[in-house]
Scaffold this motif. Structure first.
Motif, PDB file in Angstrom:
ATOM      1  N   PHE A  82       0.814  -1.214   0.000  1.00 35.65           N
ATOM      2  CA  PHE A  82       0.000   0.000   0.000  1.00 35.65           C
ATOM      3  C   PHE A  82       0.853   1.273   0.000  1.00 35.65           C
ATOM      4  O   PHE A  82       0.566   2.216   0.710  1.00 35.65           O
ATOM      5  CB  PHE A  82      -0.951   0.018   1.194  1.00 35.65           C
ATOM      6  CG  PHE A  82      -2.096  -0.963   1.105  1.00 35.65           C
ATOM      7  CD1 PHE A  82      -2.590  -1.396  -0.111  1.00 35.65           C
ATOM      8  CD2 PHE A  82      -2.686  -1.432   2.260  1.00 35.65           C
ATOM      9  CE1 PHE A  82      -3.645  -2.287  -0.182  1.00 35.65           C
ATOM     10  CE2 PHE A  82      -3.748  -2.318   2.205  1.00 35.65           C
ATOM     11  CZ  PHE A  82      -4.225  -2.752   0.987  1.00 35.65           C
ATOM     12  N   VAL A  83       1.876   1.287  -0.797  1.00 35.22           N
ATOM     13  CA  VAL A  83       2.694   2.482  -0.990  1.00 35.22           C
ATOM     14  C   VAL A  83       2.450   2.944  -2.428  1.00 35.22           C
ATOM     15  O   VAL A  83       3.226   2.670  -3.326  1.00 35.22           O
ATOM     16  CB  VAL A  83       4.198   2.208  -0.741  1.00 35.22           C
ATOM     17  CG1 VAL A  83       5.001   3.493  -0.894  1.00 35.22           C
ATOM     18  CG2 VAL A  83       4.417   1.605   0.629  1.00 35.22           C
ATOM     19  N   GLY A  84       1.308   3.575  -2.659  1.00 37.74           N
ATOM     20  CA  GLY A  84       1.023   4.193  -3.931  1.00 37.74           C
ATOM     21  C   GLY A  84       0.317   3.405  -5.006  1.00 37.74           C
ATOM     22  O   GLY A  84       0.325   3.829  -6.162  1.00 37.74           O
ATOM     23  N   PRO A  85      -0.350   2.278  -4.716  1.00 36.85           N
ATOM     24  CA  PRO A  85      -1.063   1.597  -5.794  1.00 36.85           C
ATOM     25  C   PRO A  85      -2.325   2.351  -6.209  1.00 36.85           C
ATOM     26  O   PRO A  85      -2.930   3.061  -5.413  1.00 36.85           O
ATOM     27  CB  PRO A  85      -1.427   0.243  -5.196  1.00 36.85           C
ATOM     28  CG  PRO A  85      -1.547   0.507  -3.745  1.00 36.85           C
ATOM     29  CD  PRO A  85      -0.500   1.567  -3.450  1.00 36.85           C
ATOM     30  N   VAL A  86      -2.698   2.182  -7.465  1.00 36.37           N
ATOM     31  CA  VAL A  86      -3.927   2.761  -8.011  1.00 36.37           C
ATOM     32  C   VAL A  86      -4.851   1.592  -8.365  1.00 36.37           C
ATOM     33  O   VAL A  86      -4.455   0.678  -9.085  1.00 36.37           O
ATOM     34  CB  VAL A  86      -3.636   3.614  -9.262  1.00 36.37           C
ATOM     35  CG1 VAL A  86      -4.938   4.143  -9.862  1.00 36.37           C
ATOM     36  CG2 VAL A  86      -2.690   4.762  -8.923  1.00 36.37           C
ATOM     37  N   TYR A  87      -6.074   1.634  -7.843  1.00 35.42           N
ATOM     38  CA  TYR A  87      -7.052   0.575  -8.072  1.00 35.42           C
ATOM     39  C   TYR A  87      -8.229   1.113  -8.861  1.00 35.42           C
ATOM     40  O   TYR A  87      -8.758   2.181  -8.531  1.00 35.42           O
ATOM     41  CB  TYR A  87      -7.594   0.031  -6.735  1.00 35.42           C
ATOM     42  CG  TYR A  87      -6.543  -0.556  -5.846  1.00 35.42           C
ATOM     43  CD1 TYR A  87      -6.160  -1.884  -5.979  1.00 35.42           C
ATOM     44  CD2 TYR A  87      -5.926   0.216  -4.874  1.00 35.42           C
ATOM     45  CE1 TYR A  87      -5.182  -2.428  -5.160  1.00 35.42           C
ATOM     46  CE2 TYR A  87      -4.950  -0.314  -4.050  1.00 35.42           C
ATOM     47  CZ  TYR A  87      -4.585  -1.633  -4.194  1.00 35.42           C
ATOM     48  OH  TYR A  87      -3.622  -2.158  -3.382  1.00 35.42           O
ATOM     49  N   LYS A  88      -8.663   0.358  -9.869  1.00 32.88           N
ATOM     50  CA  LYS A  88      -9.927   0.690 -10.516  1.00 32.88           C
ATOM     51  C   LYS A  88     -11.046   0.413  -9.526  1.00 32.88           C
ATOM     52  O   LYS A  88     -10.966  -0.505  -8.703  1.00 32.88           O
ATOM     53  CB  LYS A  88     -10.130  -0.160 -11.778  1.00 32.88           C
ATOM     54  CG  LYS A  88      -9.272   0.248 -12.940  1.00 32.88           C
ATOM     55  CD  LYS A  88      -9.633  -0.571 -14.173  1.00 32.88           C
ATOM     56  CE  LYS A  88      -8.837  -0.131 -15.381  1.00 32.88           C
ATOM     57  NZ  LYS A  88      -9.131  -0.980 -16.555  1.00 32.88           N
ATOM     58  N   LYS A  89     -12.104   1.189  -9.608  1.00 30.68           N
ATOM     59  CA  LYS A  89     -13.251   1.017  -8.716  1.00 30.68           C
ATOM     60  C   LYS A  89     -13.802  -0.399  -8.786  1.00 30.68           C
ATOM     61  O   LYS A  89     -14.187  -0.981  -7.776  1.00 30.68           O
ATOM     62  CB  LYS A  89     -14.340   2.035  -9.045  1.00 30.68           C
ATOM     63  CG  LYS A  89     -15.530   1.977  -8.099  1.00 30.68           C
ATOM     64  CD  LYS A  89     -16.584   2.990  -8.476  1.00 30.68           C
ATOM     65  CE  LYS A  89     -17.714   3.064  -7.494  1.00 30.68           C
ATOM     66  NZ  LYS A  89     -18.469   1.864  -7.311  1.00 30.68           N
ATOM     67  N   GLU A  90     -13.800  -0.976  -9.975  1.00 32.01           N
ATOM     68  CA  GLU A  90     -14.305  -2.340 -10.160  1.00 32.01           C
ATOM     69  C   GLU A  90     -13.557  -3.345  -9.273  1.00 32.01           C
ATOM     70  O   GLU A  90     -14.150  -4.281  -8.744  1.00 32.01           O
ATOM     71  CB  GLU A  90     -14.159  -2.746 -11.630  1.00 32.01           C
ATOM     72  CG  GLU A  90     -14.554  -4.162 -11.921  1.00 32.01           C
ATOM     73  CD  GLU A  90     -14.248  -4.571 -13.359  1.00 32.01           C
ATOM     74  OE1 GLU A  90     -14.594  -5.714 -13.699  1.00 32.01           O
ATOM     75  OE2 GLU A  90     -13.668  -3.783 -14.122  1.00 32.01           O
ATOM     76  N   VAL A  91     -12.268  -3.146  -9.092  1.00 31.80           N
ATOM     77  CA  VAL A  91     -11.477  -4.034  -8.233  1.00 31.80           C
ATOM     78  C   VAL A  91     -11.982  -3.946  -6.804  1.00 31.80           C
ATOM     79  O   VAL A  91     -12.234  -4.965  -6.151  1.00 31.80           O
ATOM     80  CB  VAL A  91      -9.970  -3.670  -8.302  1.00 31.80           C
ATOM     81  CG1 VAL A  91      -9.169  -4.468  -7.280  1.00 31.80           C
ATOM     82  CG2 VAL A  91      -9.431  -3.888  -9.705  1.00 31.80           C
ATOM     83  N   ILE A  92     -12.141  -2.741  -6.310  1.00 30.34           N
ATOM     84  CA  ILE A  92     -12.602  -2.551  -4.934  1.00 30.34           C
ATOM     85  C   ILE A  92     -14.024  -3.077  -4.757  1.00 30.34           C
ATOM     86  O   ILE A  92     -14.343  -3.705  -3.749  1.00 30.34           O
ATOM     87  CB  ILE A  92     -12.496  -1.063  -4.541  1.00 30.34           C
ATOM     88  CG1 ILE A  92     -11.029  -0.639  -4.583  1.00 30.34           C
ATOM     89  CG2 ILE A  92     -13.098  -0.820  -3.163  1.00 30.34           C
ATOM     90  CD1 ILE A  92     -10.807   0.846  -4.528  1.00 30.34           C
TER      91      ILE A  92
END
Length: 173
Positions: A82-92
């Motif tokens: 969790f040091v700067g990842p970008v997640y698409k909303k669909e993943v969450i």
């Protein structure tokens, strides 16, 4: 459910992204059709922190960390701290939120495993970086198990009891 967003960018409070970081990660995600994007993590001395990105080989017990040297382009990875990842909303939406019981340690590794199981694609771009402004990682930055498990205390805590308590989360999780 009440928010209208496409991505979530997670950042440690002691992390500082390069100015172009988000733009480069989103571009790499778009070009590789990835669901999760990340960049390299640098230590204060400019070296690459090899413990924040990597692959899971065979089982979760065997982890191959990224090499010290930079390579060009983008690389598919299995876990991203969790040091700067970008997640698409669909993943969450499909994976859910990180496990709140995994306070401090390995919540990000658990989350990466859940992402991988659902066949989402995670990538690492070498075109930008995030500076992680911690004094050092909890474990020595080599593959020596002896050094890893004998240096369980982060140096940022001056009280030995606090150091011990902090490091117990790593082993518990």
């Amino acid at each position: 459910d009440n928010y209208n967003f496409e991505y979530v960018w997670m950042m440690d409070d002691d992390a500082e992204p390069e100015n172009k970081c988000l733009e480069v990660i989103l571009k790499a995600m778009n070009e590789t059709n990835a669901d999760v994007g990340s960049c390299i993590v640098k230590n204060l001395d400019g070296s690459i922190d090899i413990f924040h990105r990597g692959e899971i080989i065979n089982t979760v017990k065997t982890i191959e960390h990224l090499p010290h040297s930079l390579i060009e382009g983008d690389q598919e990875v299995d876990f991203i701290a969790f040091v700067g990842p970008v997640y698409k909303k669909e993943v969450i939406d499909k994976v859910g939120l990180p496990n709140k019981d995994f306070f401090i340690h390995n919540d990000d590794f658990d989350y990466s495993i859940r992402i991988k199981k659902l066949k989402f694609k995670s990538i690492l771009t070498f075109e930008t970086f995030i500076l992680h402004k911690q004094e050092s990682t909890i474990f020595a930055q080599d593959n020596s198990l002896n050094k890893r498990f004998n240096r369980i205390s982060p140096p940022r805590h001056t009280n030995n009891i606090l150091r011990f308590k902090f490091s117990l989360y790593a082993f518990r999780n």
